[in-house]
Design an enzyme around this catalytic site. Sequence first.
Site, PDB file in Angstrom:
ATOM      1  N   TYR A 105       0.790  -1.227   0.000  1.00  0.00           N
ATOM      2  CA  TYR A 105       0.000   0.000   0.000  1.00  0.00           C
ATOM      3  C   TYR A 105       0.824   1.279   0.000  1.00  0.00           C
ATOM      4  O   TYR A 105       0.264   2.364  -0.095  1.00  0.00           O
ATOM      5  CB  TYR A 105      -0.948   0.008   1.208  1.00  0.00           C
ATOM      6  CG  TYR A 105      -1.885  -1.173   1.221  1.00  0.00           C
ATOM      7  CD1 TYR A 105      -2.961  -1.242   0.341  1.00  0.00           C
ATOM      8  CD2 TYR A 105      -1.684  -2.238   2.085  1.00  0.00           C
ATOM      9  CE1 TYR A 105      -3.812  -2.331   0.333  1.00  0.00           C
ATOM     10  CE2 TYR A 105      -2.534  -3.334   2.096  1.00  0.00           C
ATOM     11  CZ  TYR A 105      -3.601  -3.375   1.219  1.00  0.00           C
ATOM     12  OH  TYR A 105      -4.438  -4.449   1.209  1.00  0.00           O
ATOM     13  N   HIS A 120      -9.842   0.155  -5.198  1.00  0.00           N
ATOM     14  CA  HIS A 120      -8.859  -0.629  -4.444  1.00  0.00           C
ATOM     15  C   HIS A 120      -7.464  -0.193  -4.865  1.00  0.00           C
ATOM     16  O   HIS A 120      -7.199  -0.012  -6.050  1.00  0.00           O
ATOM     17  CB  HIS A 120      -9.021  -2.130  -4.689  1.00  0.00           C
ATOM     18  CG  HIS A 120     -10.349  -2.622  -4.227  1.00  0.00           C
ATOM     19  ND1 HIS A 120     -10.646  -2.799  -2.904  1.00  0.00           N
ATOM     20  CD2 HIS A 120     -11.461  -2.933  -4.926  1.00  0.00           C
ATOM     21  CE1 HIS A 120     -11.894  -3.204  -2.798  1.00  0.00           C
ATOM     22  NE2 HIS A 120     -12.426  -3.286  -4.011  1.00  0.00           N
TER      23      HIS A 120
END
Length: 144
Positions: A22, A100
Site C-alpha cells: 500500500y 482498491h
Amino acid sequence: MKILLINGANLNMLGQREPEKYGHTTLKDIENAVISRGQELGVKIETWQSNHEGDIVEKIQSLKKDGFDGLLINAGGYTHTSVVIRDAIAAIGIPTVEIHMTNIHAREEFRHTSLISGVCIGQVVGFKELSYTLALEGLVNYLK
C-alpha cells in the site's frame, strides 16, 4: 455536484499497514488529493472512514437525504464479505465507483470476488493511491 468518499475497515492504517502493498501514503494524504482534484473539477468532495460495517451501511443509506450525487468507496475487506454494504449501495440508486489500491484480482483467491462490484458503475484497482483520483475522474465524467 457533491460526492462522498467512503473508506472502510483498516484503511485508517494506510501509511503504516503493509507498505510493500500500500505504500507510505496516509489516508489523509489520499483524501486531500481527492478533495484537491475535486476542486479542480468543480466538485465538492466529502470524506468519511469507519471500521464498522453497520456504520458504513447507515452512511450509505443517508446519501440521498444528504444531497450526494455520487459515491466513491473502498470498502476494504468488506468488499469480499458484505452483502449488506452491497444492498445499501443498490438501494440508494446513486452512481458508485469501487476503489482498491491493489489489484484484487491478482491477490489471494478470496479477494478475487467483489460482492459490491455488481451494483457499481465501475471499479478502479491496482494503481495505489492514484486509484482514488482515477475513480473520481471516471465518476465525474459519468455524472456529467
